[in-house]
Design an enzyme around this catalytic site. Structure first.
Site, mmCIF file in Angstrom:
data_model
loop_
_atom_site.group_PDB
_atom_site.id
_atom_site.type_symbol
_atom_site.label_atom_id
_atom_site.label_comp_id
_atom_site.label_asym_id
_atom_site.label_seq_id
_atom_site.Cartn_x
_atom_site.Cartn_y
_atom_site.Cartn_z
ATOM 1 N N HIS A 22 0.670 -1.367 -0.144
ATOM 2 C CA HIS A 22 0.037 -0.015 -0.156
ATOM 3 C C HIS A 22 0.934 1.330 -0.058
ATOM 4 C CE1 HIS A 22 -3.588 2.328 1.248
ATOM 5 N NE2 HIS A 22 -2.824 3.064 1.687
ATOM 6 N N GLU A 23 1.738 1.225 0.987
ATOM 7 C CA GLU A 23 2.626 2.354 1.148
ATOM 8 C C GLU A 23 3.586 2.903 -0.186
ATOM 9 O OE1 GLU A 23 2.065 4.608 3.140
ATOM 10 O OE2 GLU A 23 0.704 3.512 4.201
ATOM 11 N N HIS A 26 1.793 4.554 -2.837
ATOM 12 C CA HIS A 26 1.919 6.137 -2.677
ATOM 13 C C HIS A 26 3.514 6.478 -3.103
ATOM 14 C CE1 HIS A 26 -1.846 6.236 -0.983
ATOM 15 N NE2 HIS A 26 -1.543 5.695 0.232
#
Length: 441
Positions: A22-23, A26
């Protein structure tokens, strides 16, 4: 017990991988668009390990309940005329706003700094914030594809697993046959466990759904059934009885009416149960399962406060929880532990854990798109609002507006965080005291 612990631990490892991905979702577009990223962290709390590569510190923190990347200039700098506001008599929320602005200002590198998030075009900001949830969706698609096409889905076959000795009413709680119960048609015809049904009335059958449909639609009719037994074909004559059976939905759950009474229907019945096998599915089945899960999770998520309240009520009253209701990570771990410790082939248990982890990633995808700060969906809404203001100014030939100052929403963010913590606490406590069991109590 060891298997349960292993399953529980595997889910937490999978969760850590999900957070990391998920990170990364980003981080990669942020760096691609030139934003300065100070930290990439998995977890919260004290730092367990970290290492700096270039301008970014990568690390792991003690509490594996999330993660974050620290981007420069998530919000515009504090206006000079407001730089001293907030601390002297401004109130609790005013102080929070000023603290958020001060923390944001620390990430800026002078007035001419261009490598900041808030200066990016709207579409780039949206891409960065969407990157995290989309990574969870892609990971879920991969897991579901591995589950469906690599391992296979449990599918009822035409091989007979058990043959009932008698026919009992669907509303009866009877567990043993009595002399007054009619003999089940399959047993009367001589059908045996291990028989593989090849055809019914000359029509070849390849799956149990097809077999079951032909039996249900022929009560009172004599059916010529050919089975494969000990390597040879055996012909049987079976006459289905008209009987009352429960109605099940697509998920296999009994359908009930408005008074919570099971719905039944009259169908043909011979008294057999099929053998289930893991059968690999076409490659598109995995993505299809993922998107079906998105719809199901979204249906739960929009009524999450009500569902959590109902869970809290069962926590106090000891009532039965909704098996389709929300779970905390503890509850998901319990399910994974039960799957790992079940008396089933190892491949089936691996498939079960993959299914739980895939569903967890779908939940992360949907949850993070809720349009509230501090969730990714809230940042997307802020970016879109900024874009709408700029478009409006261009259409009416007005000066470009100042960037949207999302620090003004810190009080709202604070309330959202408190609510999320409260709901998380209720779910965790319920999953410890009154857990949802995969195999019943």
């Amino acid at each position: 017990m060891i298997a349960f612990v292993v399953g529980f631990a595997l889910l937490f490892v999978g969760l850590a991988v999900s957070i990391a991905l998920h990170e990364i979702g980003h981080l990669v577009p942020a760096k691609r668009f030139g934003v300065r990223v100070g930290q990439y962290m998995i977890g919260f709390g004290p730092t367990v390990w970290s290492r700096r590569f270039g301008e970014t510190e990568y690390g792991v923190k003690a509490l594996p309940i999330g993660g974050y990347i620290s981007m420069a200039g998530m919000y515009p700098p504090t206006p000079a005329e407001r730089a001293g506001e907030g601390r002297a008599g401004g109130g609790f929320f005013a102080t929070m706003v000023q603290d958020a602005r001060a923390a944001n200002d620390e990430t800026l590198d002078g007035d001419g700094d261009q490598r900041v998030f808030y200066r990016l075009p709207v579409h780039k900001r949206v891409i960065i914030m969407l990157g995290g949830p989309v990574m969870n969706l892609l990971f879920a698609i991969v897991l579901f594809a591995l589950l469906a096409s690599g391992i296979g889905l449990s599918t009822a076959t035409t091989t007979v697993a058990t043959v009932s000795e008698c026919v009992v009413s669907a509303s009866s709680d009877q567990t043993e046959c009595t002399p007054d119960d009619p003999v089940a048609p399959a047993a009367e015809a001589g059908m045996l466990p291990g028989d593989r049904i090849l055809s019914i009335d000359g029509v070849e059958v390849t799956d149990f759904d097809e077999t079951s449909a032909m039996i249900r639609d022929a009560p009172g009719e004599s059916l010529d059934v050919v089975v494969l037994r000990d390597g040879g074909e055996t012909s049987l004559v079976v006459t289905p009885l008209l009987t009352e059976r429960p109605v099940y939905d697509d998920s296999g759950r009994a359908v009930t009416d408005a008074d919570d009474v099971p719905v039944t229907e009259e169908v043909g019945f011979i008294g057999i149960a099929p053998v289930s096998e893991l059968q690999p599915q076409p490659i598109w089945v995995g993505p299809q399962m993922a998107f079906e899960n998105v719809g199901a999770v979204a249906g739960i998520m929009w009524q999450l406060p009500v569902k959590v309240w109902e869970t809290g009520v069962t926590l106090v009253t000891g009532g039965e929880r909704d098996p389709d209701g929300p779970l905390s990570i503890v509850g998901a771990g319990v399910i994974a532990g039960e799957v790992a410790s079940a008396e089933a082939p190892i491949l089936n248990r691996v498939a079960g854990i993959l299914s739980v982890l895939a569903s967890l990633n779908i939940a992360l995808f949907v949850f993070n798109l809720i349009p509230l700060l501090p969730l990714d969906g809230g940042h997307i809404v802020v970016a879109l609002w900024d874009g709408i203001k700029r478009t409006w100014a261009r259409l009416f030939r007005r000066p470009p507006p100042a960037p949207v100052d999302a620090t003004k929403l810190v009080p709202v963010t604070f309330v959202v965080v408190v609510c999320l913590i409260a709901m998380g606490a209720v779910l965790i406590l319920a999953d410890i005291v009154n857990p949802i069991s995969l195999f019943g109590s």
